[in-house]
Design an enzyme around this catalytic site. Sequence first.
Site, PDB file in Angstrom:
ATOM      1  N   ARG A  46      51.037  64.191  32.145  1.00  0.00           N
ATOM      2  CA  ARG A  46      51.561  62.831  31.950  1.00  0.00           C
ATOM      3  C   ARG A  46      52.035  62.254  33.287  1.00  0.00           C
ATOM      4  NH1 ARG A  46      56.602  62.121  30.550  1.00  0.00           N
ATOM      5  NH2 ARG A  46      56.743  63.783  29.003  1.00  0.00           N
ATOM      6  N   TYR A  97      43.620  35.791  29.577  1.00  0.00           N
ATOM      7  CA  TYR A  97      42.962  36.579  28.540  1.00  0.00           C
ATOM      8  C   TYR A  97      43.803  36.541  27.256  1.00  0.00           C
ATOM      9  CZ  TYR A  97      41.443  40.862  26.180  1.00  0.00           C
ATOM     10  OH  TYR A  97      41.008  41.760  25.266  1.00  0.00           O
ATOM     11  N   ASP A 169      45.349  39.363  37.964  1.00  0.00           N
ATOM     12  CA  ASP A 169      44.417  40.109  37.107  1.00  0.00           C
ATOM     13  C   ASP A 169      43.019  39.900  37.696  1.00  0.00           C
ATOM     14  OD1 ASP A 169      42.623  40.942  35.125  1.00  0.00           O
ATOM     15  OD2 ASP A 169      44.004  40.423  33.493  1.00  0.00           O
ATOM     16  N   LYS A 194      36.015  46.742  32.055  1.00  0.00           N
ATOM     17  CA  LYS A 194      34.995  45.749  32.362  1.00  0.00           C
ATOM     18  C   LYS A 194      34.133  46.215  33.552  1.00  0.00           C
ATOM     19  CE  LYS A 194      37.297  43.716  29.144  1.00  0.00           C
ATOM     20  NZ  LYS A 194      38.388  42.763  29.347  1.00  0.00           N
TER      21      LYS A 194
HETATM   22  C1  PLP Z   1      39.720  42.734  28.748  1.00  0.00           C
HETATM   23  C2  PLP Z   1      40.754  42.138  29.594  1.00  0.00           C
HETATM   24  C3  PLP Z   1      42.083  42.614  29.569  1.00  0.00           C
HETATM   25  C4  PLP Z   1      42.518  43.699  28.621  1.00  0.00           C
HETATM   26  O1  PLP Z   1      41.981  44.949  28.976  1.00  0.00           O
HETATM   27  P1  PLP Z   1      41.665  46.109  27.906  1.00  0.00           P
HETATM   28  O2  PLP Z   1      41.039  47.162  28.759  1.00  0.00           O
HETATM   29  O3  PLP Z   1      40.761  45.534  26.882  1.00  0.00           O
HETATM   30  O4  PLP Z   1      42.969  46.536  27.327  1.00  0.00           O
HETATM   31  C5  PLP Z   1      42.986  42.051  30.443  1.00  0.00           C
HETATM   32  N1  PLP Z   1      42.641  41.050  31.281  1.00  0.00           N
HETATM   33  C6  PLP Z   1      41.388  40.563  31.321  1.00  0.00           C
HETATM   34  C7  PLP Z   1      41.048  39.469  32.262  1.00  0.00           C
HETATM   35  C8  PLP Z   1      40.416  41.088  30.478  1.00  0.00           C
HETATM   36  O5  PLP Z   1      39.184  40.581  30.497  1.00  0.00           O
END
Ligand code: PLP
Length: 388
Positions: A46, A97, A169, A194
Site C-alpha cells: 500500500r 469531465y 487534468d 485514456k
Molecule cells: C476519464 C476521465 C477522468 C476520470 O478517470 P477514470 O480513470 O475514468 O477514473 C478524469 N478526467 C478526464 C479528463 C477524463 O477523461
Amino acid sequence: MKPATLLVRGGRLTEDPHGATSVPIYQTATFAQESALGGGEYDYSRSGNPTRAALEQQLADLEGASRACAFASGMAALSTLLRLAPGNRIVAGDDLYGGCWRLLMQVAVAGGTEVIFVDTTDVEAVRTALAGIPALVLLETPTNPLLRVTDLSAVAQICRESAALLAVDNSLMSPLLQRPLELGADLVVHSATKFLGGHGDLTAGVIAARDPELGERVAFFQSAEGNALAPFDCWLLLRGMKTLSLRLREQQRNAALLAAELKTRDGVLDLIWPGLPDFRDREIHDAQCSGPGAVLCFRTGSVERSLALVDALQLYTVAVSFGGVASQASLPCRMSHASIPEEVRRARALPEDLIRIAVGVEDGEDLLVDLQQALDRVGLMGQLALQV
Ligand SMILES: *Cc1c(COP(=O)(O)O)cnc(C)c1O
C-alpha cells in the site's frame, strides 16, 4: 532523453538481480524486513511496491515532476488532489469531465469544501474568482468534449500572485503533447485509463507534482488512504505507455483524415478539432501543445440524427472513453457527461446533439469509409454528392 525515448527506456527497476528487461510484477503485499526494526526499502505494498515505483518514476520523468503517484483510477487521483486545496477552496473550470463535476458537487461540497466554477479560458475571470485568496485551481485544457483552451502560462501567473495551486487534468493531451508543469502549473493529474494506458484494458490515475514537498503530501495520502494502483495494473500501464508515441502519431493522422471528411459535409455543424486551420483557439493551443490530439467533436442539429449517426457506425465502438487503440463514438450528454444535470449542461452550452469521436489506430481508410456510409445514411451529404 526526449519523451518518445523515455516512454520506451524509462520505467525500469534501479536494480534487478536477473537483468529482467520488462519490469517484473511484484505481486506481494508484504516485504520481509532485515530485522524487527525494519530496514528494507519496501515494507507493505500500500505504501510502496517496486513495480509501482518504476512506473511512478517514469511518469514523473515524463511530466518533468519531482514525484508522481499512481492511483486506482483517474477519479481516485482527482479525489486525492482535492485534499491538497489550500483553505479547502477550489476554483474549477466550468467544462470539466462529468465525473469530476460529480466529485466536486456531490462529494467535496458536501464535505464542506468551497467550490467556485469559472470559465478558465477567460484569464481575468480566474483572477476575479481567486480574489487574491489561496485555493486550488483545477482545469482541463483543451476541455473535454468542447475542446476549449486555457492559456496555462497566464493562469499560472495569476495563481502565483494569489499563492494558489494550479492543477491541470492532462488526460486529453498526455505528457507527449502537453507538459503543464513546464508552463508553470504545480500539479498534473491524469486519467491514465485514456491515452497513457491506451488499450482500454485498465483504469488508472496519476498525480505528478513539481514541488518535492507537495509530491510527498500526495504520496502520504496515497499510502494513508490506500488507493494506489495494484502491481499488475502498474505493469499493464508500463507496457501500454511504451507505444504511446506511435499510437498518438497514427491517431492524429487518422483524426486529420476524418476531420477533412466531416468538413466537406453539409449539415455537420461546429466541427471542433485543434488541428483544423480555423480552430478557435489555435494560437494558444499551438503555443502550449505539440499536437492536436485525437478527439474531435461535432453536431448534427438534432439529437435524433446524432443518435442515428452513432448507431450507423459499424467500426467505432459506442463507448465512453477515449485515447485507446480502438476508435469510439459517443454522445457525451447521454454518456460521459450524463452525471452533469441537464440544466447545468444547458447553462454551460454543452449541446445535446454533440458527437464525440475518439480516434484509434485502425487503418485510416477503413475508419473513413465507415464514417462516410454513416453520414450518407443519416442524410449528411457532401458537397460533391449534392452536385450530382
Ligand atoms: C476519464 C476521465 C477522468 C476520470 O478517470 P477514470 O480513470 O475514468 O477514473 C478524469 N478526467 C478526464 C479528463 C477524463 O477523461
